[in-house]
Write a protein that holds these residues in place. Structure first.
Motif, PDB file in Angstrom:
ATOM      1  N   GLY A  48      81.188  27.533-105.735  1.00 21.34           N
ATOM      2  CA  GLY A  48      82.473  28.162-105.465  1.00 21.34           C
ATOM      3  C   GLY A  48      83.175  28.634-106.725  1.00 21.34           C
ATOM      4  N   SER A  49      84.382  29.148-106.529  1.00 15.18           N
ATOM      5  CA  SER A  49      85.164  29.707-107.631  1.00 15.18           C
ATOM      6  C   SER A  49      86.571  29.137-107.627  1.00 15.18           C
ATOM      7  CB  SER A  49      85.242  31.233-107.487  1.00 15.18           C
ATOM      8  OG  SER A  49      83.968  31.829-107.568  1.00 15.18           O
ATOM      9  N   VAL A  63      86.626  22.087-105.174  1.00 20.86           N
ATOM     10  CA  VAL A  63      85.842  23.239-104.742  1.00 20.86           C
ATOM     11  C   VAL A  63      84.398  22.798-104.555  1.00 20.86           C
ATOM     12  CG1 VAL A  63      85.353  23.984-107.116  1.00 20.86           C
ATOM     13  CG2 VAL A  63      85.330  25.670-105.262  1.00 20.86           C
ATOM     14  N   GLN A  64      83.695  23.460-103.651  1.00 17.38           N
ATOM     15  CA  GLN A  64      82.299  23.139-103.415  1.00 17.38           C
ATOM     16  C   GLN A  64      81.408  23.751-104.496  1.00 17.38           C
ATOM     17  OE1 GLN A  64      81.305  24.377 -99.445  1.00 17.38           O
ATOM     18  NE2 GLN A  64      82.226  22.568 -98.528  1.00 17.38           N
ATOM     19  N   ASN A  96      83.448  30.931-111.944  1.00 17.60           N
ATOM     20  CA  ASN A  96      82.549  31.232-110.829  1.00 17.60           C
ATOM     21  C   ASN A  96      81.314  30.354-110.891  1.00 17.60           C
ATOM     22  OD1 ASN A  96      84.269  33.361-110.025  1.00 17.60           O
ATOM     23  ND2 ASN A  96      83.223  34.791-111.398  1.00 17.60           N
TER      24      ASN A  96
END
Length: 116
Positions: free
Chosen positions: A16-17, A12-13, A84
């Motif tokens: 992100g979540s 994930v970047q 998150n």
């Protein structure tokens, strides 16, 4: 015995979540605590969060409060971790845990990688 199967990890970047899931099977007591821990290479495993089966009371590591939310579905013996605003520092292996009576059970771990 108890088996724990984790899912939901991945790439994930930053910012992100991700949502991790852990399904427990086997001999599950009605009173138990499920939770998430994480471990970076060369470091000790650390608490992320736990949640009890009876009262759904939660416990978070201070550094995880506000970004991570733990929840569970007792009917499915499943625990979730909503993560998150992830940062590269969250790039570690996450382990599911179930504690009942005097026994600890662990999942195999799921890798979370936070990278552009």
């Amino acid at each position: 015995q108890v088996q724990l199967v984790e899912s939901g990890g991945g790439l994930v970047q930053p910012g992100g979540s991700l949502r991790l899931s852990c399904a427990a099977s086997g001999v599950i007591c009605s009173s138990n605590t499920m939770g998430w821990y994480r471990q970076a290479p060369g470091k000790e495993r650390e608490l992320v969060a736990t949640i009890s089966s009876r009262s759904s009371s939660t416990n978070y590591a201070d550094s995880m409060k506000g970004r991570f939310t733990i929840s569970r579905d007792n009917a499915q013996n499943t625990v979730y971790l909503q993560m998150n605003n992830l940062t590269p520092e969250d790039t570690v292996v996450y382990y599911c845990n179930l504690y009942q009576r005097i026994y600890n059970f662990w999942g195999q771990g799921t890798q979370v990688t936070v990278s552009p």
